[in-house]
Design a protein around this motif. Structure first.
Motif, mmCIF file in Angstrom:
data_model
loop_
_atom_site.group_PDB
_atom_site.id
_atom_site.type_symbol
_atom_site.label_atom_id
_atom_site.label_comp_id
_atom_site.label_asym_id
_atom_site.label_seq_id
_atom_site.Cartn_x
_atom_site.Cartn_y
_atom_site.Cartn_z
ATOM 1 N N ARG A 77 0.846 -1.210 0.000
ATOM 2 C CA ARG A 77 0.000 0.000 0.000
ATOM 3 C C ARG A 77 0.869 1.243 0.000
ATOM 4 O O ARG A 77 1.389 1.644 1.057
ATOM 5 N N PRO A 78 1.038 1.876 -1.170
ATOM 6 C CA PRO A 78 1.873 3.093 -1.221
ATOM 7 C C PRO A 78 1.291 4.199 -0.344
ATOM 8 O O PRO A 78 0.070 4.308 -0.231
ATOM 9 N N PHE A 79 2.156 4.987 0.274
ATOM 10 C CA PHE A 79 1.676 6.134 1.053
ATOM 11 C C PHE A 79 1.221 7.213 0.071
ATOM 12 O O PHE A 79 1.956 7.522 -0.874
ATOM 13 N N ALA A 80 0.074 7.788 0.317
ATOM 14 C CA ALA A 80 -0.487 8.751 -0.639
ATOM 15 C C ALA A 80 0.446 9.954 -0.801
ATOM 16 O O ALA A 80 0.784 10.610 0.180
ATOM 17 N N GLY A 81 0.853 10.188 -2.037
ATOM 18 C CA GLY A 81 1.634 11.390 -2.362
ATOM 19 C C GLY A 81 3.015 11.434 -1.742
ATOM 20 O O GLY A 81 3.661 12.493 -1.743
ATOM 21 N N ARG A 82 3.477 10.336 -1.191
ATOM 22 C CA ARG A 82 4.760 10.326 -0.476
ATOM 23 C C ARG A 82 5.597 9.151 -0.934
ATOM 24 O O ARG A 82 5.069 8.147 -1.403
ATOM 25 N N VAL A 83 6.869 9.266 -0.694
ATOM 26 C CA VAL A 83 7.742 8.122 -0.878
ATOM 27 C C VAL A 83 7.348 7.073 0.178
ATOM 28 O O VAL A 83 6.895 7.417 1.267
ATOM 29 N N GLY A 84 7.475 5.780 -0.180
ATOM 30 C CA GLY A 84 7.246 4.738 0.818
ATOM 31 C C GLY A 84 5.956 3.978 0.618
ATOM 32 O O GLY A 84 5.029 4.440 -0.048
ATOM 33 N N ALA A 85 5.922 2.763 1.193
ATOM 34 C CA ALA A 85 4.722 1.921 1.112
ATOM 35 C C ALA A 85 4.683 1.012 2.330
ATOM 36 O O ALA A 85 5.731 0.675 2.912
ATOM 37 N N GLU A 86 3.473 0.645 2.697
ATOM 38 C CA GLU A 86 3.272 -0.309 3.799
ATOM 39 C C GLU A 86 3.091 -1.699 3.198
ATOM 40 O O GLU A 86 2.451 -1.843 2.154
ATOM 41 N N ILE A 87 3.621 -2.693 3.893
ATOM 42 C CA ILE A 87 3.407 -4.081 3.473
ATOM 43 C C ILE A 87 2.513 -4.701 4.536
ATOM 44 O O ILE A 87 2.904 -4.804 5.703
ATOM 45 N N ILE A 88 1.335 -5.092 4.114
ATOM 46 C CA ILE A 88 0.358 -5.612 5.066
ATOM 47 C C ILE A 88 0.099 -7.085 4.773
ATOM 48 O O ILE A 88 -0.131 -7.458 3.606
ATOM 49 N N GLY A 89 0.141 -7.901 5.810
ATOM 50 C CA GLY A 89 -0.266 -9.299 5.668
ATOM 51 C C GLY A 89 0.874 -10.254 5.381
ATOM 52 O O GLY A 89 0.636 -11.437 5.153
ATOM 53 N N LEU A 90 2.106 -9.762 5.389
ATOM 54 C CA LEU A 90 3.251 -10.648 5.159
ATOM 55 C C LEU A 90 3.872 -10.976 6.519
ATOM 56 O O LEU A 90 4.058 -10.086 7.347
ATOM 57 N N ASP A 91 4.193 -12.251 6.723
ATOM 58 C CA ASP A 91 4.798 -12.666 7.989
ATOM 59 C C ASP A 91 6.232 -13.110 7.710
ATOM 60 O O ASP A 91 6.464 -14.175 7.118
ATOM 61 N N LEU A 92 7.187 -12.290 8.147
ATOM 62 C CA LEU A 92 8.592 -12.589 7.846
ATOM 63 C C LEU A 92 9.169 -13.683 8.738
ATOM 64 O O LEU A 92 10.316 -14.088 8.556
ATOM 65 N N SER A 93 8.354 -14.177 9.688
ATOM 66 C CA SER A 93 8.837 -15.323 10.468
ATOM 67 C C SER A 93 8.598 -16.623 9.696
ATOM 68 O O SER A 93 9.082 -17.681 10.072
ATOM 69 N N LYS A 94 7.835 -16.520 8.598
ATOM 70 C CA LYS A 94 7.590 -17.702 7.740
ATOM 71 C C LYS A 94 8.481 -17.597 6.502
ATOM 72 O O LYS A 94 8.906 -16.493 6.150
ATOM 73 N N PRO A 95 8.702 -18.727 5.812
ATOM 74 C CA PRO A 95 9.522 -18.631 4.598
ATOM 75 C C PRO A 95 8.879 -17.694 3.582
ATOM 76 O O PRO A 95 7.655 -17.689 3.437
ATOM 77 N N VAL A 96 9.709 -16.894 2.924
ATOM 78 C CA VAL A 96 9.216 -15.999 1.861
ATOM 79 C C VAL A 96 9.676 -16.629 0.556
ATOM 80 O O VAL A 96 10.886 -16.704 0.299
ATOM 81 N N ASN A 97 8.744 -17.102 -0.254
ATOM 82 C CA ASN A 97 9.169 -17.794 -1.480
ATOM 83 C C ASN A 97 9.651 -16.805 -2.536
ATOM 84 O O ASN A 97 9.511 -15.589 -2.370
ATOM 85 N N SER A 98 10.221 -17.330 -3.611
ATOM 86 C CA SER A 98 10.918 -16.431 -4.544
ATOM 87 C C SER A 98 9.954 -15.502 -5.279
ATOM 88 O O SER A 98 10.331 -14.394 -5.663
ATOM 89 N N VAL A 99 8.712 -15.926 -5.439
ATOM 90 C CA VAL A 99 7.743 -15.054 -6.113
ATOM 91 C C VAL A 99 7.392 -13.874 -5.193
ATOM 92 O O VAL A 99 7.395 -12.705 -5.609
ATOM 93 N N ASP A 100 7.139 -14.157 -3.930
ATOM 94 C CA ASP A 100 6.858 -13.079 -2.968
ATOM 95 C C ASP A 100 8.085 -12.180 -2.808
ATOM 96 O O ASP A 100 7.970 -10.956 -2.709
ATOM 97 N N PHE A 101 9.247 -12.825 -2.785
ATOM 98 C CA PHE A 101 10.473 -12.038 -2.625
ATOM 99 C C PHE A 101 10.641 -11.056 -3.798
ATOM 100 O O PHE A 101 11.008 -9.892 -3.607
ATOM 101 N N ALA A 102 10.332 -11.531 -5.009
ATOM 102 C CA ALA A 102 10.457 -10.656 -6.185
ATOM 103 C C ALA A 102 9.493 -9.459 -6.083
ATOM 104 O O ALA A 102 9.835 -8.338 -6.464
ATOM 105 N N ARG A 103 8.311 -9.683 -5.514
ATOM 106 C CA ARG A 103 7.359 -8.566 -5.325
ATOM 107 C C ARG A 103 7.907 -7.554 -4.325
ATOM 108 O O ARG A 103 7.776 -6.348 -4.502
ATOM 109 N N ILE A 104 8.512 -8.082 -3.261
ATOM 110 C CA ILE A 104 9.066 -7.181 -2.237
ATOM 111 C C ILE A 104 10.225 -6.373 -2.834
ATOM 112 O O ILE A 104 10.334 -5.160 -2.643
ATOM 113 N N HIS A 105 11.067 -7.082 -3.578
ATOM 114 C CA HIS A 105 12.214 -6.415 -4.208
ATOM 115 C C HIS A 105 11.727 -5.300 -5.131
ATOM 116 O O HIS A 105 12.226 -4.175 -5.101
ATOM 117 N N ARG A 106 10.721 -5.607 -5.944
ATOM 118 C CA ARG A 106 10.165 -4.602 -6.872
ATOM 119 C C ARG A 106 9.598 -3.404 -6.093
ATOM 120 O O ARG A 106 9.811 -2.243 -6.440
#
Ligand code: SIN
Length: 298
Positions: A21-50
């Motif tokens: 969720r990009p911050f309105a009119g600002r640099v930055g975004a929130e990531i909601i619903g991802l749990d980094l204590s669980k494995p992050v697969n390569s498809v999810d990782f590519a989304r985060i990287h992007r």
């Protein structure tokens, strides 16, 4: 997504349903619903990287992760850098710098005034940081915000005369530039040993750098670590840097992060400079920082 990447992702763990969720009119975004204590697969990782490349600072909410998990996630972006202030590295995990104003038994447990001047992490190294992750451990009830300023926007909006004055120029960066200046009430900085000083010799970087992954230009100077523009006399270098600093932190380029419990914030040091706004000394603040090595700026 190709069939091959679907089956690779499946073998690495289930995809997580998360939102950017990009911050309105600002640099930055929130990531909601991802749990980094669980494995992050390569498809999810590519989304985060992007998302990191697009928004420059990502706020992962409610991360109940251990230092080991923070280190493992950070390592997916590159080699981790060990901070020169060995006093403040987490015992057993030197990849983590403790950022904290807490004093225990008369001793600071962390770097209390990290980020008191605008800076890009480790710009004083030949290989400055790609990005840093800060994970909230203890937060004050008041203050303690971190501000991020978009240096691509700063470059894009730089007046023509200033662009001409700096294009093709280099600047010196030094860890000791403002080392002993205290902006906050406390004085948390230990005297650097000869061994530590030898690790932070002055380096020269371009004033305007190209992001190695997106190709976008960004201003790459900061009041925290930049000492002079190479090849200019001091009485020209100083006012020019002052103009660049003022421009680089214009209100419209800034996202102010107000910390929530268990936030993990991951920013791009090639795109942003940041500042710790500080909090009253009697309020406890503690965060764990990992720092990922980047390329030599060009
Ligand atoms: C830093 O500059 O890494 C620390 C920022 C903060 O404490 O908010």
């Amino acid at each position: 997504m190709s069939l091959a990447s679907v089956s690779l992702a499946a073998s690495e763990g289930a995809a997580q349903a998360f939102e950017v969720r990009p911050f309105a009119g600002r640099v930055g975004a929130e990531i909601i619903g991802l749990d980094l204590s669980k494995p992050v697969n390569s498809v999810d990782f590519a989304r985060i990287h992007r998302a990191h490349l697009d928004h420059h600072v990502l706020v992962f909410r409610d991360q109940r992760i251990t230092p080991e998990q923070q280190i493992a996630f950070s390592r997916r972006f590159g080699v981790l850098q060990i901070h020169v202030l060995k006093q403040f590295l987490l015992t057993g995990h030197p990849e983590i710098l403790i950022v904290s104003n807490i004093i225990e038994n008369g001793q600071s447990i962390g770097l209390g005034d990290a980020g008191k001047f605008w800076h890009s992490d480790l710009s004083y190294k030949e290989l400055p940081s790609l990005g840093s992750m800060l994970h909230a451990q203890e937060l004050p009830s008041e203050g303690g915000d971190t501000l991020f300023a978009d240096q691509h926007k700063a470059w894009d909006s730089l007046p023509e005369a200033l662009r001409k004055a700096v294009e093709g120029r280099s600047a010196a960066h030094s860890y000791t530039a403002r080392y002993s200046e205290t902006k906050f009430e406390g004085n948390w900085r230990p005297t650097l040993t000869a061994e530590q000083l030898a690790q932070v010799n002055e380096v020269i970087h371009p004033v305007v750098r190209k992001h190695p992954e997106t190709g976008r230009k960004a201003l790459f100077v900061s009041e925290g670590f930049t000492t002079r523009i190479v090849g200019l006399p001091e009485d020209e270098s100083r006012p020019l840097l002052a103009e660049l600093y003022a421009h680089s932190i214009r209100e419209e380029n800034i996202y102010r992060h107000q910390w929530q419990p268990h936030d993990l914030v991951f920013w791009d040091n090639r795109s942003l400079i940041h500042l710790a706004a500080g909090c009253p000394n009697h309020l406890r603040r503690k965060l764990f920082r990992t720092t990922i090595q980047g390329d030599a700026p060009f």
